[in-house]
Design an enzyme around this catalytic site. Structure first.
Site, PDB file in Angstrom:
ATOM      1  CD  GLU A 151      -1.006  -2.479   2.276  1.00  0.00           C
ATOM      2  OE1 GLU A 151       0.055  -2.614   2.111  1.00  0.00           O
ATOM      3  OE2 GLU A 151      -1.753  -2.745   3.125  1.00  0.00           O
TER       4      GLU A 151
ATOM      5  CD  GLU B  36      13.705 -29.917  -6.530  1.00  0.00           C
ATOM      6  OE1 GLU B  36      13.767 -30.375  -7.619  1.00  0.00           O
ATOM      7  OE2 GLU B  36      14.037 -28.901  -6.168  1.00  0.00           O
TER       8      GLU B  36
HETATM    9  C1  AOF Z   1       0.426  -5.049   4.452  1.00  0.00           C
HETATM   10  N1  AOF Z   1       0.895  -5.040   3.408  1.00  0.00           N
HETATM   11  O1  AOF Z   1       2.542  -5.488   1.896  1.00  0.00           O
HETATM   12  C2  AOF Z   1       2.516  -6.317   3.939  1.00  0.00           C
HETATM   13  C3  AOF Z   1       1.888  -6.687   5.237  1.00  0.00           C
HETATM   14  O2  AOF Z   1       8.137  -6.509   9.322  1.00  0.00           O
HETATM   15  P1  AOF Z   1       7.247  -5.659   8.842  1.00  0.00           P
HETATM   16  O3  AOF Z   1       7.137  -4.255   9.496  1.00  0.00           O
HETATM   17  O4  AOF Z   1       7.155  -5.630   7.347  1.00  0.00           O
HETATM   18  O5  AOF Z   1       5.689  -6.478   9.030  1.00  0.00           O
HETATM   19  C4  AOF Z   1       5.541  -7.453   8.596  1.00  0.00           C
HETATM   20  C5  AOF Z   1       4.072  -7.843   8.997  1.00  0.00           C
HETATM   21  O6  AOF Z   1       3.325  -6.717   8.256  1.00  0.00           O
HETATM   22  C6  AOF Z   1       3.728  -9.154   8.387  1.00  0.00           C
HETATM   23  O7  AOF Z   1       3.775 -10.029   9.585  1.00  0.00           O
HETATM   24  C7  AOF Z   1       2.042  -8.853   8.059  1.00  0.00           C
HETATM   25  O8  AOF Z   1       1.321  -8.922   9.301  1.00  0.00           O
HETATM   26  C8  AOF Z   1       2.169  -7.478   7.541  1.00  0.00           C
HETATM   27  N2  AOF Z   1       2.538  -7.333   6.262  1.00  0.00           N
HETATM   28  N3  AOF Z   1       0.975  -5.843   5.641  1.00  0.00           N
HETATM   29  O9  AOF Z   1      -0.497  -4.354   4.799  1.00  0.00           O
HETATM   30  C9  AOF Z   1       2.166  -5.505   3.030  1.00  0.00           C
HETATM   31  N4  AOF Z   1       3.832  -7.130   3.390  1.00  0.00           N
HETATM   32 ZN    ZN Z   2       1.456  -2.416   6.088  1.00  0.00          ZN
END
Ligand code: AOF
Ligand code: ZN
Length: 351
Positions: A53, A280
């Site tokens: 986002e 594998e």
């Molecule tokens: C979203 N959009 O593109 C992603 C999300 O380690 P961080 O700070 O990047 O946080 C990772 C956590 O954020 C992950 O475990 C999941 O809950 C969320 N990932 N959320 O809205 C994203 N990659």
């Molecule tokens: Zn996020």
């Protein structure tokens, strides 16, 4: 606006992050302005960097998305992690409606992202193409909810389920297109796993950045091709002592009935940060790994092998009674050259 079509696009964008975002989920995002025109797209590109986002919204001028709609396959996050919360940025940019595929299973987010958006007066539409979105993040979901590594298994066999001549190679069962697809599949997993039997019979390179070798008796030649690239971990019988070889990590494992205890291995993999693994190997390791498999990629070549020559592709799968067969359900079937790839899931884990 066609939500399903937009969600399909999000999934497509999210897939660009394959192999780069683990242990995070794959996320893609499409932003529409107030008139319904697509004004931006983005995806989570790399672990530790911006979420989907944020990547999509930061491409826009500050007011460009005001009154618009944001479509994303996963609930926007609400926590301060590597980056500030996506929900806050969505609110700040004046988005009016958020369309999402599934709630985040990460307990620090789980529903909080949605609540924050709604509290700011944003309309939230949930569960668009939810099954597809869950399939896209099946690894992340297993990791978050079960705290276990996702185990995928790849095999290639003849029509009668034979993977190799008993003494020799299984290398050339399928054609070039199938083997190219295997390289694509490998990239989606954190690590690949194989056995000493495969290393000895085929001496494959198995290109991957992270390789796990099950070598109970430490009988492989450590100058084999597989050891020449990537980060390597070898699991072996705890009663033996491993040599010291630069670039290879040796881990002792318990042995039961002449086999390395795979439950121990998979637990250890999760502990050392491997979120998904593609097994594998030959019929023996595949047969033992089958009960842990979350997903199976099975290539079939249009060939039949003599019973005396071939080894079953799930050789040591223990089934004592016809009524106790391991059951699966087919997900998809696709041609690769003259061969087919059948993808299936174990019944008990998904029923
Ligand atoms: C979203 N959009 O593109 C992603 C999300 O380690 P961080 O700070 O990047 O946080 C990772 C956590 O954020 C992950 O475990 C999941 O809950 C969320 N990932 N959320 O809205 C994203 N990659
Ligand atoms: Zn996020």
């Amino acid at each position: 606006m066609n939500y399903e079509k937009s969600m399909k696009r999000c999934i497509e964008l999210a897939l660009n992050g394959r192999g780069e975002v683990s242990p995070n989920p794959l996320v893609g995002c499409v932003v529409y302005d107030k008139d319904g025109n697509v004004v931006s797209e983005g995806w989570h590109e790399k672990y530790g960097e911006n979420h989907a986002e944020r990547n999509a919204l930061l491409k826009l001028k500050h007011e460009e998305a005001r009154g618009g709609t944001l479509v994303v396959n996963l609930e926007p996050c609400s926590h301060f992690g590597h980056t500030p919360p996506c929900a806050d940025l969505i609110i700040e940019r004046g988005i009016k409606k958020v369309v999402l595929g599934m709630r985040d299973v990460n307990p620090i987010v789980a529903g909080n992202g949605i609540k924050n958006l709604q509290n700011a007066g944003i309309e939230v539409v949930e569960s668009v193409l939810e099954d597809e979105c869950k399939k896209l993040n099946e690894v992340f979901i297993k990791n978050m909810t079960e705290h276990k590594v996702f185990v995928a298994l790849k095999t290639a066999s003849t029509l009668d389920g034979k993977t190799a001549s008993k003494t020799g190679s299984s290398k050339w069962i399928t054609g070039a297109a199938a083997r190219e697809e295997v390289r694509v599949i490998r990239k989606t997993y954190d690590a690949i796993m194989t056995s000493s039997a495969t290393v000895i019979a085929d001496n494959p390179e198995m290109a991957h950045k992270r390789k796990i070798i099950i070598d109970r008796e430490l009988k492989t030649d450590f100058s084999s091709k597989i050891y020449q690239s990537g980060k390597i971990t070898v699991f072996y019988d705890e009663a033996l002592s491993a040599p010291s070889i630069e670039g290879i990590e040796f881990i002792k494992a318990p042995v039961k009935e002449g086999k390395i205890n795979l439950e121990f291995v998979f637990e250890r993999l999760y502990d050392i940060g491997i979120m998904s693994v593609l097994v594998e190997a030959g019929g023996h390791l595949n047969g033992s790994a089958l009960e842990y498999a979350d997903k199976i990629y099975h290539f079939f070549a249009p060939k039949v092998m003599d019973d005396n020559l071939g080894l079953s592709c799930f050789d040591s799968a223990e089934v004592v009674d016809i009524n106790q067969c391991r059951e699966f359900f087919f997900e998809s079937v696709k041609f690769f050259g003259d061969d087919i790839l059948l993808t299936y899931y174990p019944m008990e884990k998904n029923s």
